[in-house]
Design a protein around this motif. Structure first.
Motif: not given
Length: 112
Positions: A43-52
Protein backbone atom coordinates in the motif's frame (compact mmCIF):
# COMPACT_ATOMS: atom_id res chain seq x y z
CA UNK A 1 2.55 -5.48 -13.37
CA UNK A 2 2.22 -7.65 -10.28
CA UNK A 3 3.15 -7.49 -6.63
CA UNK A 4 4.10 -10.94 -5.34
CA UNK A 5 4.14 -11.70 -1.62
CA UNK A 6 6.30 -14.59 -0.51
CA UNK A 7 7.79 -15.99 2.68
CA UNK A 8 11.53 -16.61 2.86
CA UNK A 9 12.11 -20.26 3.75
CA UNK A 10 15.11 -19.66 6.02
CA UNK A 11 14.17 -16.46 7.84
CA UNK A 12 10.38 -16.97 7.61
CA UNK A 13 10.05 -13.24 6.92
CA UNK A 14 7.52 -11.99 4.40
CA UNK A 15 8.68 -9.97 1.39
CA UNK A 16 7.14 -8.55 -1.73
CA UNK A 17 8.56 -8.00 -5.17
CA UNK A 18 7.25 -5.99 -8.10
CA UNK A 19 7.31 -7.69 -11.49
CA UNK A 20 6.36 -5.99 -14.76
CA UNK A 21 5.12 -7.77 -17.88
CA UNK A 22 8.62 -8.83 -18.90
CA UNK A 23 8.91 -11.03 -15.80
CA UNK A 24 12.04 -9.38 -14.39
CA UNK A 25 11.83 -8.09 -10.82
CA UNK A 26 12.03 -4.30 -10.54
CA UNK A 27 11.64 -3.79 -6.78
CA UNK A 28 12.23 -5.89 -3.68
CA UNK A 29 11.06 -5.13 -0.16
CA UNK A 30 12.59 -5.53 3.23
CA UNK A 31 11.56 -8.52 5.34
CA UNK A 32 8.44 -8.31 7.50
CA UNK A 33 7.51 -10.52 10.46
CA UNK A 34 3.83 -10.56 9.48
CA UNK A 35 2.19 -10.96 6.09
CA UNK A 36 -0.13 -8.06 6.90
CA UNK A 37 2.93 -5.81 7.28
CA UNK A 38 4.05 -6.78 3.77
CA UNK A 39 0.59 -5.83 2.52
CA UNK A 40 0.93 -2.45 4.25
CA UNK A 41 4.28 -2.09 2.47
CA UNK A 42 2.56 -2.68 -0.87
CA UNK A 43 0.00 0.00 0.00
CA UNK A 44 2.86 2.35 0.76
CA UNK A 45 4.44 1.62 -2.63
CA UNK A 46 1.14 2.38 -4.36
CA UNK A 47 0.78 5.64 -2.41
CA UNK A 48 4.36 6.87 -2.91
CA UNK A 49 5.25 5.51 -6.36
CA UNK A 50 3.49 8.36 -8.15
CA UNK A 51 5.63 11.00 -6.40
CA UNK A 52 8.93 11.62 -8.23
CA UNK A 53 10.60 13.04 -5.11
CA UNK A 54 10.16 9.67 -3.36
CA UNK A 55 12.89 8.08 -5.50
CA UNK A 56 16.47 8.12 -4.21
CA UNK A 57 19.09 7.35 -6.87
CA UNK A 58 22.40 5.63 -6.13
CA UNK A 59 25.53 4.67 -8.05
CA UNK A 60 27.76 1.68 -7.30
CA UNK A 61 31.52 1.70 -7.67
CA UNK A 62 31.25 -0.49 -10.77
CA UNK A 63 29.11 2.16 -12.48
CA UNK A 64 25.78 0.42 -12.05
CA UNK A 65 22.86 2.49 -10.78
CA UNK A 66 19.87 1.62 -8.61
CA UNK A 67 17.12 3.37 -6.72
CA UNK A 68 15.11 3.20 -3.54
CA UNK A 69 11.49 4.17 -3.01
CA UNK A 70 11.18 6.27 0.14
CA UNK A 71 8.06 6.70 2.30
CA UNK A 72 6.89 10.03 3.66
CA UNK A 73 8.56 9.23 7.00
CA UNK A 74 11.94 8.81 5.26
CA UNK A 75 12.02 5.02 5.57
CA UNK A 76 13.01 2.85 2.61
CA UNK A 77 10.01 0.96 1.22
CA UNK A 78 11.78 -1.00 -1.50
CA UNK A 79 15.03 -1.26 -3.44
CA UNK A 80 15.51 -1.76 -7.16
CA UNK A 81 17.88 -4.21 -8.72
CA UNK A 82 20.97 -2.69 -10.37
CA UNK A 83 20.88 -1.17 -13.86
CA UNK A 84 23.76 -0.73 -16.25
CA UNK A 85 22.78 2.86 -17.08
CA UNK A 86 20.64 5.82 -15.99
CA UNK A 87 18.34 5.61 -19.02
CA UNK A 88 17.28 2.04 -18.22
CA UNK A 89 16.68 2.94 -14.59
CA UNK A 90 14.59 5.99 -15.54
CA UNK A 91 12.47 3.88 -17.91
CA UNK A 92 11.76 1.44 -15.08
CA UNK A 93 10.81 4.26 -12.73
CA UNK A 94 8.47 5.69 -15.35
CA UNK A 95 6.86 2.28 -15.89
CA UNK A 96 6.43 1.85 -12.15
CA UNK A 97 4.83 5.25 -11.75
CA UNK A 98 2.27 4.41 -14.45
CA UNK A 99 1.52 0.75 -13.71
CA UNK A 100 2.12 0.00 -10.03
CA UNK A 101 -0.98 1.83 -8.72
CA UNK A 102 -3.22 -0.58 -10.64
CA UNK A 103 -1.05 -3.71 -10.36
CA UNK A 104 -2.45 -6.99 -9.14
CA UNK A 105 -1.29 -8.69 -5.94
CA UNK A 106 -0.42 -12.38 -5.90
CA UNK A 107 0.01 -14.10 -2.54
CA UNK A 108 2.50 -16.92 -3.08
CA UNK A 109 2.23 -17.95 0.58
CA UNK A 110 -1.21 -19.48 0.12
CA UNK A 111 -1.15 -23.24 -0.13
CA UNK A 112 -2.89 -24.81 -3.12
Amino acid sequence: MTFEIYQHKKTELYHFIVIPGNGQTILTSQGYKAKQSAKVGISSVIKNIVLPHRFRHHKKRNGQVWFQLIAGNGEVIADSLPYTDQASMKRSISALMKSAPKASITDLTKKA
